[in-house]
Design a protein around this motif. Sequence first.
Motif, mmCIF file in Angstrom:
data_model
loop_
_atom_site.group_PDB
_atom_site.id
_atom_site.type_symbol
_atom_site.label_atom_id
_atom_site.label_comp_id
_atom_site.label_asym_id
_atom_site.label_seq_id
_atom_site.Cartn_x
_atom_site.Cartn_y
_atom_site.Cartn_z
ATOM 1 N N GLY A 2 0.849 -1.182 0.000
ATOM 2 C CA GLY A 2 0.000 0.000 0.000
ATOM 3 C C GLY A 2 0.884 1.231 0.000
ATOM 4 O O GLY A 2 2.084 1.157 0.291
ATOM 5 N N ALA A 3 0.315 2.398 -0.330
ATOM 6 C CA ALA A 3 1.098 3.628 -0.441
ATOM 7 C C ALA A 3 0.938 4.489 0.800
ATOM 8 O O ALA A 3 -0.138 4.528 1.414
ATOM 9 C CB ALA A 3 0.661 4.418 -1.667
ATOM 10 N N PHE A 4 2.030 5.160 1.179
ATOM 11 C CA PHE A 4 1.911 6.182 2.206
ATOM 12 C C PHE A 4 1.026 7.302 1.659
ATOM 13 O O PHE A 4 1.132 7.682 0.486
ATOM 14 C CB PHE A 4 3.289 6.731 2.579
ATOM 15 N N LYS A 5 0.167 7.844 2.487
ATOM 16 C CA LYS A 5 -0.805 8.835 2.036
ATOM 17 C C LYS A 5 -0.104 10.038 1.408
ATOM 18 O O LYS A 5 0.818 10.611 1.972
ATOM 19 C CB LYS A 5 -1.661 9.288 3.223
ATOM 20 N N LEU A 42 -1.206 2.855 5.668
ATOM 21 C CA LEU A 42 -0.988 2.795 4.227
ATOM 22 C C LEU A 42 -2.334 2.784 3.495
ATOM 23 O O LEU A 42 -3.322 2.211 3.971
ATOM 24 C CB LEU A 42 -0.188 1.548 3.852
ATOM 25 N N VAL A 43 -2.350 3.417 2.334
ATOM 26 C CA VAL A 43 -3.572 3.475 1.523
ATOM 27 C C VAL A 43 -3.644 2.226 0.654
ATOM 28 O O VAL A 43 -2.734 1.952 -0.138
ATOM 29 C CB VAL A 43 -3.585 4.727 0.637
ATOM 30 N N VAL A 44 -4.710 1.460 0.796
ATOM 31 C CA VAL A 44 -4.924 0.242 0.002
ATOM 32 C C VAL A 44 -6.231 0.384 -0.764
ATOM 33 O O VAL A 44 -7.288 0.647 -0.164
ATOM 34 C CB VAL A 44 -4.976 -1.019 0.896
ATOM 35 N N ARG A 45 -6.194 0.240 -2.058
ATOM 36 C CA ARG A 45 -7.386 0.379 -2.894
ATOM 37 C C ARG A 45 -8.112 -0.951 -3.035
ATOM 38 O O ARG A 45 -7.471 -2.021 -3.069
ATOM 39 C CB ARG A 45 -6.990 0.910 -4.266
ATOM 40 N N ASN A 46 -9.438 -0.873 -3.135
ATOM 41 C CA ASN A 46 -10.232 -2.086 -3.313
ATOM 42 C C ASN A 46 -10.141 -2.634 -4.732
ATOM 43 O O ASN A 46 -10.288 -3.839 -4.943
ATOM 44 C CB ASN A 46 -11.702 -1.807 -2.974
ATOM 45 N N ASN A 73 -12.546 -11.218 -3.863
ATOM 46 C CA ASN A 73 -12.813 -9.824 -4.224
ATOM 47 C C ASN A 73 -13.268 -9.649 -5.668
ATOM 48 O O ASN A 73 -13.228 -8.535 -6.201
ATOM 49 C CB ASN A 73 -11.548 -8.988 -3.987
ATOM 50 N N LEU A 74 -13.683 -10.744 -6.303
ATOM 51 C CA LEU A 74 -14.187 -10.649 -7.679
ATOM 52 C C LEU A 74 -15.423 -9.757 -7.718
ATOM 53 O O LEU A 74 -16.291 -9.829 -6.844
ATOM 54 C CB LEU A 74 -14.517 -12.045 -8.211
ATOM 55 N N GLY A 75 -15.469 -8.927 -8.735
ATOM 56 C CA GLY A 75 -16.571 -7.985 -8.852
ATOM 57 C C GLY A 75 -16.159 -6.600 -8.404
ATOM 58 O O GLY A 75 -16.730 -5.597 -8.857
ATOM 59 N N VAL A 76 -15.177 -6.543 -7.488
ATOM 60 C CA VAL A 76 -14.652 -5.249 -7.028
ATOM 61 C C VAL A 76 -13.235 -5.047 -7.556
ATOM 62 O O VAL A 76 -12.888 -3.991 -8.070
ATOM 63 C CB VAL A 76 -14.655 -5.175 -5.483
ATOM 64 N N LEU A 77 -12.431 -6.101 -7.446
ATOM 65 C CA LEU A 77 -11.022 -6.029 -7.883
ATOM 66 C C LEU A 77 -10.946 -6.012 -9.416
ATOM 67 O O LEU A 77 -11.588 -6.819 -10.089
ATOM 68 C CB LEU A 77 -10.253 -7.238 -7.338
ATOM 69 N N GLU A 78 -10.173 -5.103 -9.947
ATOM 70 C CA GLU A 78 -10.036 -4.982 -11.400
ATOM 71 C C GLU A 78 -8.619 -5.202 -11.907
ATOM 72 O O GLU A 78 -8.419 -5.467 -13.095
ATOM 73 C CB GLU A 78 -10.504 -3.579 -11.840
ATOM 74 N N LEU A 79 -7.630 -5.089 -11.016
ATOM 75 C CA LEU A 79 -6.241 -5.186 -11.489
ATOM 76 C C LEU A 79 -5.335 -5.766 -10.403
ATOM 77 O O LEU A 79 -5.455 -5.415 -9.224
ATOM 78 C CB LEU A 79 -5.710 -3.804 -11.884
ATOM 79 N N VAL A 80 -4.447 -6.675 -10.829
ATOM 80 C CA VAL A 80 -3.370 -7.191 -9.969
ATOM 81 C C VAL A 80 -2.051 -6.665 -10.525
ATOM 82 O O VAL A 80 -1.748 -6.867 -11.705
ATOM 83 C CB VAL A 80 -3.344 -8.734 -9.928
#
Length: 577
Positions: free
Chosen positions: A427-430, A444-448, A478-485
Motif C-alpha cells: 500500500g502507499a503512504f498517504k 498505508l492506503v490500500v485500494r479495493n 474480491n471478484l466484482g470489485v477487484l479490477e487489477l493485480v
Amino acid sequence: MNIKRLVPILDWLPQYKKNYFKGDVSAGLTVGIMLIPQGMAYAYIAGLPPVYGLYAALVPQIIYAFLGTSRQLSVGPVAMDSLLVASGVSLIAATGSDQYIALAVLLAFMMGALQLLFGVLRLGFLVNFLSRPVISGFTSAAALIIGFNQLKHLMGVTLPRSNQVHEILFQAVLKVSDIHWTTFAIGLGGIVVIRWVKKYKKNVPAALVVVVLSILVVYIFRLDLAGVKIIQDVPSGLPMPTLPLFDLDIISQLFPIALTLAFIAFMEAISVAKAVQAKHKYYEIDPNQELIALGAANLLGAFFKSYPGTGGFSRTAVNDQGGAKTGVAALVSAALVALTLLFLTPLFYYLPQAVLASMIMVAVFGLIDLNYPKALWSTKKDEFLMFTITFITTLTVGIREGIFAGVVLSLLAMIYRTTRPHVAILGAFKGTHEYRNVARYDGLVVRNDVLILRYDASLYFANANHFRDTVRQLVNPNLGVLELVIVNAESIGNVDSSAAQMLKELFTELEAQGVGLNFSNIKGPVRDYFAQSGLTALMGKDKFFLDVQSAVDAFDQKKSPWVMRSNQYAQQVNGTF
C-alpha cells in the motif's frame, strides 16, 4: 592463464619485505612446536602410528605455501579429518595394520584429486550447501565422538573404537573397575596443565609443556614399567617417496568418505582462511585456488606417506597472532617438523599415550559451541531443528550418516524456503508514491480495485503453483470489485519455463474473470525471458511498467482519463503531487 594466479608464491615472494621475516620466523617456529605433539595426537585419532601425524605436517605445508592464497593458513592434520579417516578406513582394514596405513594414504590421494578437480572446474560454491546449523551440529557431535574415543587411553583400558557415543560410554562404564589409576592421573593431569597454561600463560605452547613434563615424569619414575602405556619407538628420517596403493575395488569403497573429506576439509580451511584474511587487507582469498592448493597438498603429500589434512583452526590463529605475514611461516614450520623427524624422534619414546589423549580432548571439546544452538532456539526454530537432527544423527548413528543427514536437511530447507517465499501486499503512504508492506506499516492506503503484491523469490517449477495459488486466494474473494493485480517483480531474479507457462495460464484465467495482470520493476534478464517465452506477446507490452506508480497511473488513466486529470490537478493544488 596468469601463472601468478596458479602459483601465488610467484606474486608475493618478489614483493617480500624485510620486516616480514621476523614475524614469519617467530610464528613458524611457534606453530611448528605446537604442530609436532598435536600432529602425533591427531594421528592417534585416525588410528595411525604417531609419526604419520608428522608426515602429514611436512609436505602438505610446503605445497600449500606455494599454491595457497591465504598467508596465515596452517595446513596439516586436524581432528575432524582424522576422525573421518578412522570412520571410513576402519570398515575395510584392521586399525594400525599395514593395509590400514596404506588405505589412509590412498584416501589422502583420492581426497586431493577430488579437491583439485573441483578447483579446476571452479566448484568452490558447492560448499555453500552445508548451512551453518548443520556444520555446527556435526562439529559438536564429532567433537564428542573424538573426545570420548580417547577414554581408553585416559583410563588405561581396552575399549572398542566406535562412532556412536552411547556405545562408547556403555563400554567405558563396564571397564570402570579396570581403570589404571596411574595412567588416569597422568591424563587428567595433562588436561589440568593444558587448561591452566592456556588460561594464565597464553604465550606458552601448552601442548609442548605437557609433553616435556610427562616424558620427564615417566622416564624418571619409570612408570612405563608400572603399566603406563608409552609411544615407544617413533621412526626417524624423512618419508621417502612411494606410490600409494591403487586398487579399483578399494577405491570404490573409499570414494564416499573421500568425497565427504574433500568437502569438509575445504569447508574448514576456507572458513578459517576467510576469518583471518578479514583482518589483513593486503591480499584476497580465492576459493577455487584454495581447492587447487589443498588438493595438490593432499595429493602430493600422499606420495610421502601423508594422510588427509587441511587448514587447522587453532594453528592458524596462533600463526596469525605470532606475526605471520606470508607463506614463509609455513615453510619454517615444515623445516622444524623435518628436523624433528631427522634428529628428535627418540625424545618421544617415553611420551605417555594418556597425554596425547588429554591433548586431543582439550582441543576437540573446545569445538563444541553451546551459545549458537541457544541463539537458534530463540530466533530460528527451524534452524535449531536442523542443528538438533544433525547433532543427534552424528552422535548416535554415525559420522557419514550425520553428514548425509545434514546435507539433505540443508537442501530441503533451501527448497522449502524457495517454494513458500515471503509475499507482501503493498500500500502507499498517504500523498506519496512510496509503496510498502501493509503488514509492517500502519496507515498505508490500500485500494479495493487494485491489488499490489510483491513476491520475494525467483519463480521456478517448485514455487510456480504457490505463486498462482497465492494470487487466486487474494483475487477470488474480491471478484466484482477487484479490477487489477500488479506484481512488483523487484525481488524476482529469475523465471524458468514452468513459471512462464504458469503466468500465461494465470493471465488468461484472470482476464476471463475481468481482472487485469500487470508487472512492474522487472529486472532486465527476466524481461528478456518474458519476451523470448512469448509471455510479453500474449499479455501486451502495455502490461509492463518501470515502477508500481506508473502501473497505477496507467490503470487510472485507462479507467477514466477525465478523473485522472482531475486527480492530478487536485494534487498539484494541494502541493502533494
